[in-house]
Motif scaffolding. Structure first.
Motif, short mmCIF file in Angstrom:
data_model
loop_
_atom_site.label_atom_id
_atom_site.label_comp_id
_atom_site.label_asym_id
_atom_site.label_seq_id
_atom_site.Cartn_x
_atom_site.Cartn_y
_atom_site.Cartn_z
N TYR A 1 0.86 -1.19 0.00
CA TYR A 1 0.00 0.00 0.00
C TYR A 1 0.89 1.23 0.00
CZ TYR A 1 -2.93 3.75 1.83
OH TYR A 1 -3.58 4.94 2.01
N GLU B 1 0.77 5.48 -0.13
CA GLU B 1 -0.03 6.71 -0.04
C GLU B 1 0.85 7.89 -0.39
OE1 GLU B 1 -2.34 9.05 3.52
OE2 GLU B 1 -2.59 6.88 3.42
N PRO C 1 -0.72 11.21 -7.80
CA PRO C 1 -0.76 9.87 -8.39
C PRO C 1 0.65 9.39 -8.71
CG PRO C 1 -2.30 11.35 -9.50
CD PRO C 1 -1.45 12.20 -8.60
N GLU D 1 -2.98 7.38 -14.48
CA GLU D 1 -4.04 6.87 -13.62
C GLU D 1 -5.36 7.57 -13.87
OE1 GLU D 1 -1.40 5.38 -9.83
OE2 GLU D 1 -2.80 7.02 -9.61
N VAL E 1 0.15 -1.32 -10.67
CA VAL E 1 -0.86 -0.73 -9.81
C VAL E 1 -2.11 -1.61 -9.89
CG1 VAL E 1 -2.25 1.31 -9.32
CG2 VAL E 1 0.08 1.58 -10.16
N ARG F 1 -4.81 -1.48 -7.61
CA ARG F 1 -5.95 -0.62 -7.29
C ARG F 1 -5.42 0.78 -7.01
NH1 ARG F 1 -8.11 -4.85 -8.26
NH2 ARG F 1 -9.78 -5.97 -7.13
N PHE F 2 -6.24 1.78 -7.30
CA PHE F 2 -5.88 3.14 -6.91
C PHE F 2 -7.14 3.96 -6.76
CE2 PHE F 2 -6.02 3.29 -11.52
CZ PHE F 2 -6.72 4.46 -11.79
N ASP F 3 -7.05 5.02 -5.96
CA ASP F 3 -8.19 5.92 -5.77
C ASP F 3 -7.66 7.22 -5.18
OD1 ASP F 3 -10.77 6.90 -5.73
OD2 ASP F 3 -11.61 5.16 -4.68
N LYS F 4 -8.57 8.15 -5.00
CA LYS F 4 -8.22 9.47 -4.45
C LYS F 4 -9.32 9.91 -3.51
CE LYS F 4 -7.57 14.30 -5.78
NZ LYS F 4 -7.65 15.29 -6.88
N HIS G 1 -3.80 10.44 -2.47
CA HIS G 1 -3.80 9.45 -3.55
C HIS G 1 -3.28 8.14 -2.96
CE1 HIS G 1 -4.35 12.44 -6.88
NE2 HIS G 1 -3.88 13.23 -5.93
N HIS H 1 -2.75 3.73 -3.34
CA HIS H 1 -2.53 2.70 -4.34
C HIS H 1 -2.23 1.36 -3.67
CE1 HIS H 1 -0.95 6.68 -5.40
NE2 HIS H 1 -1.21 6.43 -6.67
N LEU I 1 -0.08 -1.95 -4.78
CA LEU I 1 0.90 -2.35 -5.78
C LEU I 1 1.27 -3.81 -5.60
CD1 LEU I 1 3.34 0.69 -5.27
CD2 LEU I 1 1.41 0.56 -6.87
#
Length: 221
Positions: free
Chosen positions: A172, A174, A178, A184, A200, A202-205, A210, A212, A214
């Motif tokens: 993980y 942070e 991005p 992304e 990557v 999963r990723f989100d904001k 941001h 991720h 990995l």
């Protein structure tokens, strides 16, 4: 004396500085759900928001075969929000590392309060600790990287995780931006060299955060 005059004579409240904690976060799931975690007023301490942790642990619940078998490393532990969250959800073992003496004392106090036998707290420089753990052959199913912003710590610590993460394990990460720039967001950004070995998953904001998940790319990919 009038009420107005008396109000004017009241001394102003003076903010308290020092070791007191200015806020707190809460564990959001598992055995210790809703347990508050004090957040010390320490340089660079920035707990992962509840909304982000809820999303990340939903991801992990879908991707991990068995929490109870998982070895977890929280390399920049800070408030302990990520490490204690993993321990609360039944992680087999959680190693939490931080260089700040006051932060480590707070983590130890929380561990003792929770009787968290599956948690180990170490005071150490994160980068040096990562190298030492790798040399000792320790490997982890999940590694949390939430370093202070603006110090290039993510790009320095992520390469060290190649020797720490188990095959198929997850990291993980942070960050304040991005990791792969515009890619992304649907653009054509190019990954920096230090990110190239990783995919990557999963990723989100959320706000300015941001985040991720990995995984190391398969050899030859």
């Amino acid at each position: 004396m009038s009420d107005l005059a008396m109000q004017k004579k009241k001394p102003a409240k003076v903010p308290v500085h020092g070791p007191q904690h200015s806020k707190q976060v809460r564990i959001i799931g598992g055995s210790w759900k809703r347990t508050p975690l004090p957040v010390l007023d320490a340089l660079g301490l920035r707990p992962t928001p509840d909304r982000v942790r809820e999303t990340v642990f939903n991801w992990l619940n879908h991707l991990l075969d068995n929490w109870s078998q998982s070895q977890v490393l929280d390399l920049f532990a800070g408030s302990g929000a990520l490490g204690f969250e993993a321990a609360s959800r039944g992680a087999g073992a959680v190693t939490m590392i931080d260089a700040n003496t006051g932060v480590v004392r707070q983590l130890d106090a929380i561990k003792e309060k929770l009787k968290a036998a599956n948690v180990t707290v170490l005071r150490a420089d994160a980068l040096a600790a990562a190298q030492s753990l790798a040399l000792r052959g320790q490997r982890f199913d999940v590694i949390f990287l939430d370093p202070p912003y603006g110090l290039n710590l993510l790009e320095r610590s992520l390469p060290l995780c190649q020797a720490l993460v188990k095959e198929g394990g997850l990291v993980y990460a942070e960050a304040e931006a991005p990791l792969m720039g515009e890619e992304e967001e649907g653009g054509g950004g190019e990954a920096p060299d230090w990110l190239a070995p990783w995919e990557v998953v999963r990723f989100d904001k959320a706000g300015l955060v941001h985040f991720h998940l990995l995984r190391l790319r398969a050899k030859g990919a």
